[in-house]
Structures are given as C-alpha cells and as structure tokens.
Design an enzyme around this catalytic site. Structure first.
Site, PDB file in Angstrom:
ATOM      1  N   SER A 166       0.826  -1.197   0.000  1.00  0.00           N
ATOM      2  CA  SER A 166       0.000   0.000   0.000  1.00  0.00           C
ATOM      3  C   SER A 166       0.876   1.269   0.000  1.00  0.00           C
ATOM      4  CB  SER A 166      -0.955  -0.032   1.198  1.00  0.00           C
ATOM      5  OG  SER A 166      -1.935   0.966   1.091  1.00  0.00           O
TER       6      SER A 166
ATOM      7  N   GLU B 248      -9.856  -4.058  -5.909  1.00  0.00           N
ATOM      8  CA  GLU B 248      -9.264  -2.870  -5.279  1.00  0.00           C
ATOM      9  C   GLU B 248      -9.509  -1.617  -6.103  1.00  0.00           C
ATOM     10  OE1 GLU B 248      -5.372  -2.937  -3.558  1.00  0.00           O
ATOM     11  OE2 GLU B 248      -5.104  -5.040  -4.073  1.00  0.00           O
TER      12      GLU B 248
ATOM     13  N   HIS C 270      -7.457  -5.420  -0.715  1.00  0.00           N
ATOM     14  CA  HIS C 270      -6.223  -4.679  -0.477  1.00  0.00           C
ATOM     15  C   HIS C 270      -5.322  -5.404   0.526  1.00  0.00           C
ATOM     16  CE1 HIS C 270      -3.888  -1.012  -0.772  1.00  0.00           C
ATOM     17  NE2 HIS C 270      -3.919  -0.822   0.533  1.00  0.00           N
TER      18      HIS C 270
END
Length: 319
Positions: A171, A265, A295
């Site tokens: 991320s 996502e 995610h």
C-alpha cells in the site's frame, strides 16, 4: 486414471474449509474496514486518527498468531523504532529485505509490520528489517521518505551491497519503496536488487479508472479515505511529483519488480499503470492479479495469501 473418490469425512472437511476461513477472517476484516473508515476530509481529526491507528495495530495482532513467527528483535535506529525478523535456523546472511509498511502514511507501526515481515522471511529464509517511519499529520512529507533513506543507509553501513537488498512494501509502503528508489537514482546511487510491491499506492492524483469503476467492489478502501490521507501527508505539494506519485517518475534502470494486486481494489489501476510504465522503460516487471482479493490480502489467513507469498519467495530466490 480414475479420479480418486473422497470419503464422507474428506467431503465434510473440504466443505467446512470456507466456513472456517470466513470465521478467521471476520475480526480481521472488521479491523481493516476500521482503518479505512473515512467519510469526510475532516476525518483526520485526532480522535478519528487514533481509532484508525488502534485498528491498524489490532490487525497486526490478529494476524501475528496465524503465522510461524521468527526471531523478532527490536532496537533503535538513530532514534527510530526498528526491528529485525531473523530465521530461527541457519540461513543466508548475504541477502536482506527492507520492508516498508502501509497505512496511508497516517497509521502503521512495528506491530502491523510484524506479520508481513515474518512471511517475507519465511518465504525466502532471509532477514527482514522493519522500521517505524514518522506519520502524518504530525510529520507530513517528506518525513517518511527521510526515514526510509535512513533505514537504507543503515543497511549500507552494515556492509550490504545495494544489489543484496530487496525493498518490499504494501500500500503506502509500496509507494515509499518506489519513492526511495527514485531518490536513490536521482542521487546517483545504486538501486536495490529487486522490488516487491503488494497493492502499491502509486498515484496520489487518483486518476486511474479503478478509483470509480471498482469502488463498489472494494470492501475496505474508499476514495474519501485516499483524499483524506493524501491531504494531511502531501498538503499543498504537487501530487504529480514522483516523490508523491512515483507512477509519474522515470523508471529507467529500476530493478526487476513483482507487483501483486487484488482484482477488487480501487487501487487496481495503480498497479496496472505502474507495470506499463516499467515495461516502457525496459524494466522487467511481473504483475500478478489475484481474483476476488482485496487490499493487501497477503496478510490474511486465506489460501491465496499463502500462494502469493510462495510466489514472492520464488521471484526473489530465482535471482
């Protein structure tokens, strides 16, 4: 060859696996949704931010018992909290992983880092260094980037060659891993041997199609959350800068890269566009799209997460 028939007990066991998996996932999914529960730009208020950070730490604690933890050694790296994950068996000390945790640059700590860092060590047999970079809004850009550079320089001080280091991130940590490489390249320094990016956030302008097209599919992240965290991290900075949106940088000379992304996502486009940018720059880049995954699914106790980590190990060990 005649297919082997399953016994009644085997059939019952197989049928019960999805139920057990859902049971294990439920508290972790609640924690993940709490981390990304942003409904308005002002949700970065101290009380809301405290709840998100607590949820991030809880997610790490929930995931930790589900993996075989290795040696976990915490220490201070020039005032910054850091930790080593070391295999509890004889291992190759010539290679090392530098892991950058996610959390939108506003949450995340060593506790959150521990599960994925341990999985990376399990998949490779290499030691992994985690570090707790400073968070926004208390410490906006470029604090996290400066801390990543400090962790990189520490590995160089220990005697590792740049090519002996793999930089991994999930991320916002994937964003940080790419920004670190852009910085090193601009400084004329050698880049890491390989990059591993899990659901990387590469475009702070949120210009990819998936930000709207996959909004209903994503079970955890919203565009409101993206806008909120980028505001407190980047402020009035130019969001197209490669130090904020590494997607828009020059990837010439970047190391071989593995990208893993879930099909559900809103950040899906960030991975696809990154791969194309790297291929255009003649960089070896492998993209894995995991169907029906969310995610940073690699942290969770699901079969596809285990398969994804095996693929990461194979990608790194083939070099």
């Amino acid at each position: 060859m005649t297919p082997k028939k399953l016994s009644l007990r085997q059939k019952q066991k197989k049928a019960s696996e999805p139920v057990r998996e859902d049971h294990r996932l439920a508290p972790m999914m609640r924690a993940l949704k709490a981390i990304h529960s942003v409904g308005a730009p002002d949700s970065m208020a101290p009380e809301d931010l405290a709840k998100q950070r607590a949820a991030q730490e809880l997610l790490g604690r929930l995931a930790a018992p589900m993996i075989v933890l290795k040696k976990w050694e915490t220490f201070r790296l020039k005032g910054m909290a850091a930790a080593w994950v070391r295999p509890d068996w004889p291992h190759d000390r010539r290679r090392v992983i530098l892991y950058c945790h996610g959390g939108g640059y506003t949450s995340g700590n060593l506790g959150y880092s521990r599960p994925l860092a341990s999985k990376l060590t399990s998949a490779t047999g290499w030691e992994t260094l985690c570090f707790e970079y400073r968070l926004a809004p208390e410490n906006p850009f470029p604090a996290a980037v400066d801390d990543a550079r400090r962790a990189w320089d520490y590995l160089m001080y220990l005697g590792y060659g740049a090519r002996d280091v793999v930089v991994a991130g999930d991320s916002a940590g994937g964003n940080l891993a790419l920004v670190l490489c852009h910085q090193l390249k601009k400084a004329g320094r050698q880049l890491p041997g390989r990059l591993v990016l899990m659901s990387p956030w590469t475009d702070m302008t949120a210009s990819g199609l998936s930000y709207t097209q996959r909004a209903e599919l994503d079970p955890t992240i919203t565009l409101d959350y993206i806008r909120a965290v980028r505001e407190v991290y980047a402020g009035g900075q130019d969001l197209t800068s490669p130090l904020l949106s590494p997607l828009f940088g020059d990837f010439t000379g970047f190391p071989p890269t593995l990208i893993q992304v879930g099909s559900n996502e809103i950040l899906y486009s960030d991975s696809l566009r990154l791969r194309q940018r790297m291929l255009d720059a003649k960089v070896y880049c492998r993209l894995e799209e995991w169907q029906d995954m969310w995610h940073v699914f690699q942290m969770f106790p699901v079969r596809k997460a285990a398969q994804a980590m095996e693929n990461i190990g194979a990608f790194l060990l083939e070099s």
